[in-house]
Each structure stands twice: as structure tokens, then as C-alpha cells.
Design a protein around this motif. Sequence first.
Motif, mmCIF file in Angstrom:
data_model
loop_
_atom_site.group_PDB
_atom_site.id
_atom_site.type_symbol
_atom_site.label_atom_id
_atom_site.label_comp_id
_atom_site.label_asym_id
_atom_site.label_seq_id
_atom_site.Cartn_x
_atom_site.Cartn_y
_atom_site.Cartn_z
ATOM 1 N N LEU A 76 -13.770 -30.631 -15.479
ATOM 2 C CA LEU A 76 -13.175 -31.951 -15.271
ATOM 3 C C LEU A 76 -12.096 -31.804 -14.206
ATOM 4 O O LEU A 76 -10.900 -31.783 -14.478
ATOM 5 C CB LEU A 76 -12.602 -32.484 -16.586
ATOM 6 C CG LEU A 76 -13.648 -32.678 -17.699
ATOM 7 C CD1 LEU A 76 -12.990 -33.035 -19.025
ATOM 8 C CD2 LEU A 76 -14.680 -33.734 -17.308
ATOM 9 N N GLY A 152 -12.668 -40.802 -22.719
ATOM 10 C CA GLY A 152 -11.860 -39.678 -22.221
ATOM 11 C C GLY A 152 -12.625 -38.808 -21.251
ATOM 12 O O GLY A 152 -12.118 -38.464 -20.169
ATOM 13 N N ALA A 156 -11.825 -38.692 -17.266
ATOM 14 C CA ALA A 156 -11.361 -37.409 -16.712
ATOM 15 C C ALA A 156 -12.287 -36.947 -15.593
ATOM 16 O O ALA A 156 -11.835 -36.429 -14.560
ATOM 17 C CB ALA A 156 -11.301 -36.358 -17.818
ATOM 18 N N TYR A 157 -13.586 -37.145 -15.768
ATOM 19 C CA TYR A 157 -14.571 -36.732 -14.761
ATOM 20 C C TYR A 157 -14.345 -37.490 -13.449
ATOM 21 O O TYR A 157 -14.242 -36.886 -12.375
ATOM 22 C CB TYR A 157 -15.989 -36.978 -15.290
ATOM 23 C CG TYR A 157 -17.079 -36.733 -14.275
ATOM 24 C CD1 TYR A 157 -17.540 -35.435 -14.014
ATOM 25 C CD2 TYR A 157 -17.645 -37.780 -13.558
ATOM 26 C CE1 TYR A 157 -18.539 -35.199 -13.069
ATOM 27 C CE2 TYR A 157 -18.641 -37.559 -12.619
ATOM 28 C CZ TYR A 157 -19.083 -36.270 -12.378
ATOM 29 O OH TYR A 157 -20.063 -36.048 -11.440
ATOM 30 N N GLN A 159 -11.731 -39.303 -12.580
ATOM 31 C CA GLN A 159 -10.341 -39.214 -12.132
ATOM 32 C C GLN A 159 -10.086 -37.911 -11.374
ATOM 33 O O GLN A 159 -9.500 -37.918 -10.293
ATOM 34 C CB GLN A 159 -9.462 -39.253 -13.390
ATOM 35 C CG GLN A 159 -8.081 -39.786 -13.230
ATOM 36 C CD GLN A 159 -7.466 -40.049 -14.609
ATOM 37 O OE1 GLN A 159 -7.646 -41.103 -15.176
ATOM 38 N NE2 GLN A 159 -6.757 -39.084 -15.146
ATOM 39 N N SER A 330 -8.043 -42.670 -22.419
ATOM 40 C CA SER A 330 -7.337 -42.553 -21.133
ATOM 41 C C SER A 330 -6.234 -41.511 -21.201
ATOM 42 O O SER A 330 -6.026 -40.749 -20.247
ATOM 43 C CB SER A 330 -6.748 -43.905 -20.734
ATOM 44 O OG SER A 330 -7.774 -44.852 -20.573
ATOM 45 N N ALA A 333 -7.836 -38.101 -21.272
ATOM 46 C CA ALA A 333 -8.303 -37.787 -19.915
ATOM 47 C C ALA A 333 -7.132 -37.305 -19.047
ATOM 48 O O ALA A 333 -7.252 -36.308 -18.328
ATOM 49 C CB ALA A 333 -8.940 -39.026 -19.289
ATOM 50 N N SER A 336 -6.334 -33.629 -19.648
ATOM 51 C CA SER A 336 -7.467 -32.700 -19.798
ATOM 52 C C SER A 336 -8.015 -32.140 -18.492
ATOM 53 O O SER A 336 -9.107 -31.574 -18.472
ATOM 54 C CB SER A 336 -8.600 -33.397 -20.573
ATOM 55 O OG SER A 336 -8.177 -33.736 -21.863
ATOM 56 N N LYS A 337 -7.284 -32.293 -17.403
ATOM 57 C CA LYS A 337 -7.753 -31.763 -16.119
ATOM 58 C C LYS A 337 -7.990 -30.250 -16.221
ATOM 59 O O LYS A 337 -7.195 -29.516 -16.809
ATOM 60 C CB LYS A 337 -6.714 -32.044 -15.024
ATOM 61 C CG LYS A 337 -7.159 -31.584 -13.644
ATOM 62 C CD LYS A 337 -6.113 -31.913 -12.586
ATOM 63 C CE LYS A 337 -6.581 -31.465 -11.207
ATOM 64 N NZ LYS A 337 -5.591 -31.772 -10.156
#
Length: 496
Positions: A76, A152, A156-157, A159, A330, A333, A336-337
Motif C-alpha cells: 500500500l 481502508g 490506502a491503495y 492514496q 479512512s 488507510a 497503513s502506508k
Amino acid sequence: MNNMKQNDNRVFHISLIISILIVLWGIIGQSSFANFANSLLVFLTNNFGWAYLISMLIFVVFAIILAFSKYGNLKLGPDDSEPEYSNASWFAMLFGAGMGIGLVFWGVAEPLSHFVAPPGMEAGSVEAADFAMKSSFMHWGFHPWANYSIIGLALAYFQFRKDKPGLISSIFIPLFGEERVNGPIGKLIDILAVFATVAGVATSLGLGTLQINSGLNYLFNIPETALIQIIIILIITVITIWTAVSGIDKGIKILGDINLYIASGLLILVIILGPTLAIINNFTNGLGLYISDFIKDSLSISAFGDNSWVNNWRIFYWAWWIAWAPFVGSFIARISKGRTIKEFVGGVILAPALVSIIWFAAFGSLGLNLSDTVGLDTLSQAAQFPETALFKVFEYYPLTNILSFITVILLTTFFITSSNSATFVLGMFTSNGDLNPTNSKKFLWGVVQALLATALLLSGGLEALQTASVAAAFPFIFVMLLAMVSLMKAFRKENI
């Protein structure tokens, strides 16, 4: 870019106007708000219960299959990215945002409610106890966390891997194209996400206020009145805004860590001071029943019989979790990078679901264990008032006041953790997906959440709160189903 900014301003203004109108309606027209809420609740649960049940099962299946698919090792973020937060801090923040007050509010009250009034069974029987634990595990286990993971993971993907804004509408670029997402369709999705977040979080804040008030009443004889509840909301809101304005690394992360330590300490104390063997047996037996009946219970609704229990419990819970999905998803996410999809699913679904199940095994056993000591009538009375049930049950165990005091502290930290996460996310949603929204936006949304929670409490207590979350959640079912389609369309373009 100018067009995006213009749309963002519209999202902000329209969302704010809708939220303020609901607050005013809740304060000025209390009876009409409650009547409308009740009618809407009955209509949605009676006619669309099947949609909630099927959708939530789809979310679980989708997330698990994705984790073990060829896409499971996708990062991610860029391929060389690493997680920003340690596993413990990551889990503490996502768990605090995702469950919050609900665990403390319902930990004793829900198993007791099912035990004293099981559908089609003898109250207080062994079968009723089994049903109580299995149902509580179902409502707080894999389904809610899988539901969070959909938004999420998708956000995250897009973003971090595709450099898109931190907006729910960004998820739909593969389906509708960037131009439409920046137009009315995307704007509608983002307004819906803001409204669902505000209503869902206000529901939880209302529940938490009632329980904090009951805990203060139990410990210090502080009266349980509307005025005291408004004061509680006011004090918590000030702390919430302060921690949200401090940012994730300073305010939210530190509070999340503290929250996890307090919750872990209370759980360990309950296991030691409570009926330890019964807790272990309830966990083991309940987990077996939960897993073996998983598919059947996920889709259980009668075509001709009485669905009142399903509507009042399961459908309400699924609606509550869906209402929380845009905000919790959100926020998860945002933190979670750098994690792989497999790691994300394990951390967001399996780990917190297991902790929730252990929590309900421990706290549920505290109540069920008293059936021979105090009798079903006393337990039924406790179950009727979920905000005080935990404190009533603590009376029959050692260190009553210490357990109650820790619980009030935990309620407060959970309250703030959920609220500051939501305040941060609402700032993102109404700032064109800016990952670090302005302090003025966070301040404003902190105040709006507090006002809505107050209005809902004054206009009819828990019933109006429940209805608000159900109403906000319903259209989001379809947003989430489409999000899965869009995500898979984007995945097929990855070189794997």
C-alpha cells in the motif's frame, strides 16, 4: 485542480449545512425527530435486512480471498515503502478508532441481554448461554472489521500507491473516470461519507456519555441528568479537539497507546478476578459455535417467522458498522502506508476480531456467571440498562471500585480516541483529501460532532441514536460494493 478545489468547498459546505440542520431538528423538534427516526428504523430493518446480511458476508469473503490471492504481497504505497508506525501503535490506533466505547458499553450488557431473552429458547438455560456468547462473537468479530477493511484497503491503495486524494470518491476513478469523480457523482459520495461519519460517531459518543455518567454516578453520586451529560460531552470535546489538532504522531498516537495499555490492564484484571475457568471455557466453546455456524448465522433471516431479534440486534449492528466504515476505513488507510495487503487484512480483521472475542468471553462471563447467585430477574433488570450493566455486575466481584474507576477512565480515553480520529478524517474529507487538514477544519468538525451527539441524546436517547446510524449507513452499502469492483479493476492493471 481548480475544479477539484471548488467541488471540495461544496462538499464542505453542503455536509456542514446538512449536519447543522439535523442538529437543529434534534434540539427544536425533539418529538418529531424521534417519530421520524423510529419510522425510518422500522422501514429499513423490515424491508432491507437481507441487504445488510448479504453485503456484510460478501465483505468478509472478499477480504480473506484477496489476502491469499496473488495481490496479497502488493504494498500500500511504492514497492520500497515501509510502515510508518510500529505494529503495536498501528494496532492501538486502528482498534481504538474502530471499536472504541462499544466494547465497554456492550461487553457485559449484550451477552446478558441474549441470555435472559433468547429467541425460541429457555431464558437462563445452557443453550441460552451458548447463544449469548456466539451472538456476541458474531456481532463484534470478523464482520465489522472486514467491513472496515473494504474502505481502508481501497483508500490506502489509491492514496499511497496511486497518489490520489484521501477521499472516498478517489476509490471510484477506475469505474467512473477522473472527470466524473471530480464532478457531481464524486461530490455526492464524499457528502454521503461525511454524513455517515458524523452520524455514526455521534451514536457512539452518545452511548459513551451515558455510560460515563452512570459510572460517575456509581462512584461519586453525580446525578444522571441531561445537564451532566452535556457537560461531559463539552469536556471531552475540548480534549478531542486538542489531541486532533496536535496531529497523529503527537496527539492521536500517544493517546492510542495509553488506551491500549488501560484496556489490556482491565481485561487481565477481569480474567484474574472473575470466573477464570468459565471465561476460558466460554471463549473455547463460543469460538467453536461461532466458526461452525458462521455462514448460517451470517444469512439467518426468516421469510415468514418473527425477525424482531434479528432486526433489533444483528441488522442494527451491521448498519452501525457500515455507518462507521467511511471514518474508520479512512483513518486506518491514513496510518497503513507501506503495509502489504496480506499484512493489512491480518492486522485489520484477524487480530482485532480475536481481541474482541476474548473481551466478550471475559466480560460476558462476568454477567452469566451470576445467574445462580442473583437470579434471572436481577440480571434482566441489569440488561435493560446497558449503560449501567457493567457497574452493577462489578458489585459482585473483588476490587469493585477500582474496576469501576478504571472503566470510567477507559471509557473516556476510548471516547476521545474515536472522536479525535473522526475529527481528523472529517477534516480530510472536507479539505480535498489533504492528509494533514487545517486545524480550523478539525476544530469545526469536533464542535459539530458534539452538537449532534447532544441533540440526539436530548431527542430520545439510545433509540434515536440507533436510528441515526441505521439511516446514515443504508446507502453506503452500495458505495462499498462498488468500491470492491473498482479495486479489482485497478488491481488487474498491476504487473503481477
